[in-house]
Design a protein around this motif. Structure first.
Motif, PDB file in Angstrom:
ATOM      1  N   ARG A  57      -0.196  47.000  -8.045  1.00 24.94           N
ATOM      2  CA  ARG A  57       1.215  47.122  -9.468  1.00 24.94           C
ATOM      3  C   ARG A  57      -0.257  46.118 -10.174  1.00 24.94           C
ATOM      4  NH1 ARG A  57       5.895  47.858 -10.286  1.00 24.94           N
ATOM      5  NH2 ARG A  57       5.353  50.128  -9.556  1.00 24.94           N
ATOM      6  N   MET A  58      -0.039  45.696 -10.770  1.00 22.43           N
ATOM      7  CA  MET A  58      -0.386  44.503 -11.848  1.00 22.43           C
ATOM      8  C   MET A  58       0.150  44.890 -13.185  1.00 22.43           C
ATOM      9  SD  MET A  58      -4.653  45.769 -11.171  1.00 22.43           S
ATOM     10  CE  MET A  58      -4.357  47.339 -12.317  1.00 22.43           C
ATOM     11  N   THR A  59       0.132  43.916 -13.883  1.00 24.69           N
ATOM     12  CA  THR A  59       0.842  44.164 -15.486  1.00 24.69           C
ATOM     13  C   THR A  59      -0.670  43.381 -16.458  1.00 24.69           C
ATOM     14  OG1 THR A  59       1.148  41.923 -15.069  1.00 24.69           O
ATOM     15  CG2 THR A  59       2.842  43.653 -14.522  1.00 24.69           C
ATOM     16  N   LEU A  60      -0.939  43.744 -17.550  1.00 25.27           N
ATOM     17  CA  LEU A  60      -1.396  43.693 -18.910  1.00 25.27           C
ATOM     18  C   LEU A  60      -0.420  42.976 -19.514  1.00 25.27           C
ATOM     19  CD1 LEU A  60      -4.473  43.659 -19.700  1.00 25.27           C
ATOM     20  CD2 LEU A  60      -4.282  45.717 -19.907  1.00 25.27           C
ATOM     21  N   PHE A  61      -1.159  41.722 -19.853  1.00 21.69           N
ATOM     22  CA  PHE A  61      -1.385  41.167 -21.330  1.00 21.69           C
ATOM     23  C   PHE A  61      -2.587  41.188 -22.506  1.00 21.69           C
ATOM     24  CE2 PHE A  61       1.517  38.873 -18.445  1.00 21.69           C
ATOM     25  CZ  PHE A  61       3.056  38.882 -19.143  1.00 21.69           C
ATOM     26  N   HIS A  62      -2.018  42.492 -23.710  1.00 17.52           N
ATOM     27  CA  HIS A  62      -3.348  42.888 -24.142  1.00 17.52           C
ATOM     28  C   HIS A  62      -3.019  41.872 -25.437  1.00 17.52           C
ATOM     29  CE1 HIS A  62      -6.545  44.820 -26.304  1.00 17.52           C
ATOM     30  NE2 HIS A  62      -5.389  44.757 -27.019  1.00 17.52           N
ATOM     31  N   SER A  63      -4.242  41.140 -26.132  1.00 15.96           N
ATOM     32  CA  SER A  63      -3.750  40.426 -27.446  1.00 15.96           C
ATOM     33  C   SER A  63      -5.089  41.240 -28.119  1.00 15.96           C
ATOM     34  CB  SER A  63      -4.251  38.921 -27.373  1.00 15.96           C
ATOM     35  OG  SER A  63      -4.116  38.367 -28.269  1.00 15.96           O
ATOM     36  N   SER A  64      -6.522  40.939 -27.799  1.00 15.20           N
ATOM     37  CA  SER A  64      -7.076  41.816 -29.042  1.00 15.20           C
ATOM     38  C   SER A  64      -8.679  41.631 -27.616  1.00 15.20           C
ATOM     39  CB  SER A  64      -8.000  40.461 -29.716  1.00 15.20           C
ATOM     40  OG  SER A  64      -8.845  40.798 -30.144  1.00 15.20           O
ATOM     41  N   GLY A  65      -9.384  42.895 -27.691  1.00 15.76           N
ATOM     42  CA  GLY A  65     -10.189  43.166 -27.026  1.00 15.76           C
ATOM     43  C   GLY A  65     -11.467  41.841 -26.680  1.00 15.76           C
ATOM     44  N   ASP A  66     -11.582  41.301 -27.847  1.00 19.67           N
ATOM     45  CA  ASP A  66     -12.647  40.414 -27.985  1.00 19.67           C
ATOM     46  C   ASP A  66     -11.915  38.898 -27.599  1.00 19.67           C
ATOM     47  OD1 ASP A  66     -14.314  42.131 -29.921  1.00 19.67           O
ATOM     48  OD2 ASP A  66     -13.088  41.557 -31.747  1.00 19.67           O
ATOM     49  N   ALA A  67     -10.840  38.621 -26.889  1.00 19.71           N
ATOM     50  CA  ALA A  67     -10.320  37.568 -26.646  1.00 19.71           C
ATOM     51  C   ALA A  67     -10.291  37.426 -25.623  1.00 19.71           C
ATOM     52  CB  ALA A  67      -9.019  37.371 -26.584  1.00 19.71           C
ATOM     53  N   PRO A  68     -11.116  35.678 -24.205  1.00 26.37           N
ATOM     54  CA  PRO A  68     -11.171  35.717 -23.417  1.00 26.37           C
ATOM     55  C   PRO A  68     -10.735  36.623 -22.481  1.00 26.37           C
ATOM     56  CG  PRO A  68     -11.282  33.723 -24.117  1.00 26.37           C
ATOM     57  CD  PRO A  68     -10.894  34.826 -25.566  1.00 26.37           C
ATOM     58  N   MET A  69     -10.288  36.667 -21.709  1.00 25.24           N
ATOM     59  CA  MET A  69     -10.066  36.995 -20.186  1.00 25.24           C
ATOM     60  C   MET A  69      -9.344  36.659 -19.174  1.00 25.24           C
ATOM     61  SD  MET A  69      -7.652  39.548 -18.461  1.00 25.24           S
ATOM     62  CE  MET A  69      -8.084  41.389 -19.407  1.00 25.24           C
ATOM     63  N   VAL A  70      -7.874  36.482 -18.703  1.00 24.88           N
ATOM     64  CA  VAL A  70      -7.498  34.978 -17.942  1.00 24.88           C
ATOM     65  C   VAL A  70      -6.790  36.311 -16.763  1.00 24.88           C
ATOM     66  CG1 VAL A  70      -5.717  33.706 -17.223  1.00 24.88           C
ATOM     67  CG2 VAL A  70      -7.040  33.157 -19.360  1.00 24.88           C
ATOM     68  N   MET A  71      -7.213  35.928 -15.382  1.00 20.27           N
ATOM     69  CA  MET A  71      -6.707  37.174 -14.349  1.00 20.27           C
ATOM     70  C   MET A  71      -5.954  35.897 -13.223  1.00 20.27           C
ATOM     71  SD  MET A  71      -8.831  39.037 -11.333  1.00 20.27           S
ATOM     72  CE  MET A  71      -7.744  40.046 -10.277  1.00 20.27           C
ATOM     73  N   ASP A  72      -4.844  36.779 -13.452  1.00 22.99           N
ATOM     74  CA  ASP A  72      -3.550  35.579 -12.831  1.00 22.99           C
ATOM     75  C   ASP A  72      -3.784  36.309 -10.764  1.00 22.99           C
ATOM     76  OD1 ASP A  72      -1.497  34.791 -11.445  1.00 22.99           O
ATOM     77  OD2 ASP A  72      -0.308  34.929 -13.150  1.00 22.99           O
ATOM     78  N   THR A  73      -4.778  35.799 -10.204  1.00 27.25           N
ATOM     79  CA  THR A  73      -3.669  36.147  -8.690  1.00 27.25           C
ATOM     80  C   THR A  73      -3.474  35.895  -8.439  1.00 27.25           C
ATOM     81  OG1 THR A  73      -5.754  34.695  -7.504  1.00 27.25           O
ATOM     82  CG2 THR A  73      -6.531  36.588  -8.890  1.00 27.25           C
ATOM     83  N   GLU A  74      -2.169  37.761  -8.083  1.00 26.31           N
ATOM     84  CA  GLU A  74      -0.124  36.179  -7.169  1.00 26.31           C
ATOM     85  C   GLU A  74      -0.814  36.232  -5.836  1.00 26.31           C
ATOM     86  OE1 GLU A  74       1.975  35.728  -8.409  1.00 26.31           O
ATOM     87  OE2 GLU A  74       2.070  36.213 -10.590  1.00 26.31           O
ATOM     88  N   GLY A  75      -0.328  35.594  -5.075  1.00 26.84           N
ATOM     89  CA  GLY A  75      -0.362  35.591  -3.589  1.00 26.84           C
ATOM     90  C   GLY A  75       0.808  35.839  -3.137  1.00 26.84           C
ATOM     91  N   GLN A  76       1.535  36.220  -3.784  1.00 31.83           N
ATOM     92  CA  GLN A  76       2.714  37.519  -3.452  1.00 31.83           C
ATOM     93  C   GLN A  76       2.903  38.504  -4.316  1.00 31.83           C
ATOM     94  OE1 GLN A  76       5.598  35.281  -0.806  1.00 31.83           O
ATOM     95  NE2 GLN A  76       4.760  33.424  -1.400  1.00 31.83           N
ATOM     96  N   ALA A  77       4.316  38.814  -4.018  1.00 32.78           N
ATOM     97  CA  ALA A  77       4.784  39.898  -4.912  1.00 32.78           C
ATOM     98  C   ALA A  77       4.494  38.960  -6.660  1.00 32.78           C
ATOM     99  CB  ALA A  77       5.970  40.385  -4.604  1.00 32.78           C
ATOM    100  N   ILE A  78       4.665  39.735  -7.644  1.00 34.84           N
ATOM    101  CA  ILE A  78       4.459  40.017  -9.155  1.00 34.84           C
ATOM    102  C   ILE A  78       5.752  39.804  -9.438  1.00 34.84           C
ATOM    103  CG2 ILE A  78       4.342  41.097 -11.142  1.00 34.84           C
ATOM    104  CD1 ILE A  78       2.135  42.676 -10.485  1.00 34.84           C
ATOM    105  N   PHE A  79       6.123  38.769 -10.369  1.00 35.34           N
ATOM    106  CA  PHE A  79       7.609  37.989 -10.657  1.00 35.34           C
ATOM    107  C   PHE A  79       7.643  39.341 -12.126  1.00 35.34           C
ATOM    108  CE2 PHE A  79       6.341  34.086  -8.988  1.00 35.34           C
ATOM    109  CZ  PHE A  79       7.716  33.405  -8.720  1.00 35.34           C
ATOM    110  N   ALA A  80       9.130  39.453 -11.801  1.00 41.08           N
ATOM    111  CA  ALA A  80       9.666  39.884 -12.901  1.00 41.08           C
ATOM    112  C   ALA A  80       9.624  39.629 -14.123  1.00 41.08           C
ATOM    113  CB  ALA A  80      10.831  40.635 -12.554  1.00 41.08           C
ATOM    114  N   GLU A  81      10.044  39.187 -15.168  1.00 43.22           N
ATOM    115  CA  GLU A  81       9.707  37.942 -16.014  1.00 43.22           C
ATOM    116  C   GLU A  81       8.465  38.271 -16.945  1.00 43.22           C
ATOM    117  OE1 GLU A  81      11.951  35.972 -19.251  1.00 43.22           O
ATOM    118  OE2 GLU A  81      12.370  37.233 -17.377  1.00 43.22           O
ATOM    119  N   PRO A  82       8.025  39.267 -17.873  1.00 48.62           N
ATOM    120  CA  PRO A  82       7.212  39.130 -17.805  1.00 48.62           C
ATOM    121  C   PRO A  82       6.393  37.687 -19.129  1.00 48.62           C
ATOM    122  CG  PRO A  82       8.499  40.506 -19.271  1.00 48.62           C
ATOM    123  CD  PRO A  82       9.372  39.355 -18.484  1.00 48.62           C
TER     124      PRO A  82
END
Length: 501
Positions: A110-135
């Motif tokens: 399971r993954m989620t993606l916050f997309h702003s712009s293809g030209d903007a930097p990317m921050v990768m959030d590596t979860e240590g457990q389950a993804i939180f439901a709150e986006p």
């Protein structure tokens, strides 16, 4: 218990005392390569002028992001919505269960993606457990106007191989998961990549960076959880100094009161069975005692984030219902020690018992009142019937790398979090920094609350590493909503434990 505001711990800090830097150059390092002397003073008082150089941009920026996602083999779009100006996608990504055998078993991560712009930097959030439901995205995303991809850790949430082979739950396999995600999405997001994570997810970001150093340019973990052995005593010792002494004494008094009034409180444990919460694996008495032992650690680890503070502590003579509600909620009785909780947290405890290690929770001050002394050991918990051989070799290599060679790192901690006592050493001579914010647990939001000159220094580093300016905002949307929801997403799984309002 009344609903408490969580604002005080995030109030702006005063002057130069807003940040405590613990640079490795001022500590005696363990045996190993000698750290060179440098003139780098660290965070406090240092002014930094940053010339921002734009990074490479995506060649696919004009193609709609959904179209690009749909073209990725093994990727499934489960949902799309608008969140805080982002296009927010919920995704499943097919991964090998064993990266050394890519043609073998597969599972959906399971993954989620916050997309702003293809030209903007990317921050990768590596979860240590389950993804939180709150986006809600991480703090660096809002500061940098970046995108974010969040990756659930294997064996947690829905990201579980069908075989359930525990030998596949390793640091190496999880880091390979993150690496495949980076390889897959970099053709779409060609600007600078940074990584972040909170709690065990912060540790996962460091481990991924160590094993795949070219995947991201810089790493900013928050309140990371790192142990110095199978039973690390450092966090327990820190509990004797954290916060206010009067508050610490009141907590210890509540522990003693709960154990002295054990027979008065245990019927409330029995009553939980009527709501489907059972304690057959550990037994109600052992589960209750473990929750009491862990209570101070949990109290400080989430101070200001959960619904308690020093002013909310009940009296030791409080009615049994009130005392039990507090102990069971703060001690995570159902979430950690019920049968369902043990199953839910089996991956975490397996990792503790095999590669990560875990804190040793102080119980000496309670020994006359304990019925199960010395039994609170991570190797005793589920999964049962599975070999758990503790091996620190990889973590020792990571510790040496962090101490001597890691670059472009900012470890964000809070002085109230007991885990801070066992965090990694870093070498400011290499451009790695460790930030300890007073009266805080180091959760997302603290960087935006820093005072000068620390704020300017940290923002300068983020800007330099990301290749874009930091966005100065009077308020970021995550700062309050994040605190109100992320941790409570877990607490809401056990609504029967929440204290009366």
């Amino acid at each position: 218990m009344r609903r408490l505001s969580m604002g005080p711990w995030l109030r702006p800090l005063m002057g130069l005392l807003g940040v405590a830097l613990l640079p490795a150059c001022e500590k005696t390092p363990p045996p190993g390569p000698e750290i060179p002397v440098c003139s780098e003073p660290g965070i406090p008082g240092m002014e930094l002028q940053t010339q921002v150089r734009p990074g490479p941009v995506s060649t696919q920026a004009t193609v709609d992001i959904r179209t690009q996602l749909e073209s990725i083999p093994g990727l499934t779009i489960l949902d799309e919505e608008q969140v805080d100006g982002f296009r927010f996608f919920t995704l499943d990504f097919e991964q090998p269960a064993d990266h050394s055998n890519p043609q073998g078993e597969r599972f959906l991560q399971r993954m989620t993606l916050f997309h702003s712009s293809g030209d903007a930097p990317m921050v990768m959030d590596t979860e240590g457990q389950a993804i939180f439901a709150e986006p809600i995205a991480a703090e660096p995303v809002y500061l940098l106007g970046a995108n974010q991809i969040t990756v659930e850790h294997r064996f947690y949430g829905t990201s579980r191989p069908a075989s359930g082979d525990w030998k596949l739950l390793t640091i190496e396999q999880a880091s390979a998961d993150f690496h495949r995600v980076v390889e897959t999405f970099k053709p779409i997001y060609g600007a600078r990549w940074l990584s972040t994570g909170v709690f065990k997810g912060g540790t996962a970001a460091i481990l991924h960076r160590f094993l795949y150093p070219d995947d991201v340019y810089a790493t900013v973990p928050y309140a990371l959880q790192h142990s110095l052995g199978l039973e690390d005593e450092a966090p327990g010792r820190a509990l004797a100094q954290v916060g206010d002494e009067a508050c610490r004494q009141r907590l210890a008094g509540l522990q003693r009161a709960a154990l002295e009034r054990r027979e008065e409180l245990l019927p409330f444990v029995d009553a939980m069975a009527g709501e489907g919460v059972r304690f057959d694996v550990l037994g109600r008495d052992r589960a209750f005692e473990f929750a009491v032992v862990e209570m101070p650690f949990n109290f400080w680890q989430r101070y200001g984030l959960a619904e308690w503070n020093c002013d909310s502590l009940p009296a030791p003579t409080a009615p049994a219902r009130e005392l039990f509600d507090f102990v069971s909620y703060v001690g995570d009785l159902a979430y950690l020690f019920s049968d369902d909780g043990l199953e839910l947290n089996a991956p975490l405890r397996y990792q503790y018992a095999t590669q990560f290690g875990s804190p040793r929770y102080p119980e000496e001050h309670l020994r006359p009142l304990l019925r199960h002394p010395g039994e609170h050991e991570v190797t005793r918990f589920p999964p049962q019937g599975v070999e758990k051989r503790f091996d620190r070799q990889l973590m020792e290599r990571v510790e040496a790398w962090m101490r001597n060679d890691a670059q472009r790192m900012l470890l964000v901690h809070g002085s109230l979090d007991p885990w801070t006592a066992s965090t990694f050493d870093v070498n400011v001579c290499k451009g790695a920094y460790r930030l300890v914010v007073p009266d805080s647990i180091g959760f997302y939001g603290v960087l935006g609350e820093l005072n000068e000159p620390a704020r300017g220094f940290v923002f300068g580093k983020l800007s330099e590493w990301a290749g874009v300016p930091v966005r100065e905002q009077s308020s970021n949307p995550f700062q309050r909503r994040q605190l109100e929801s992320r941790w409570r997403a877990k607490a809401e799984r056990w609504p029967r434990l929440r204290t009366a309002r």
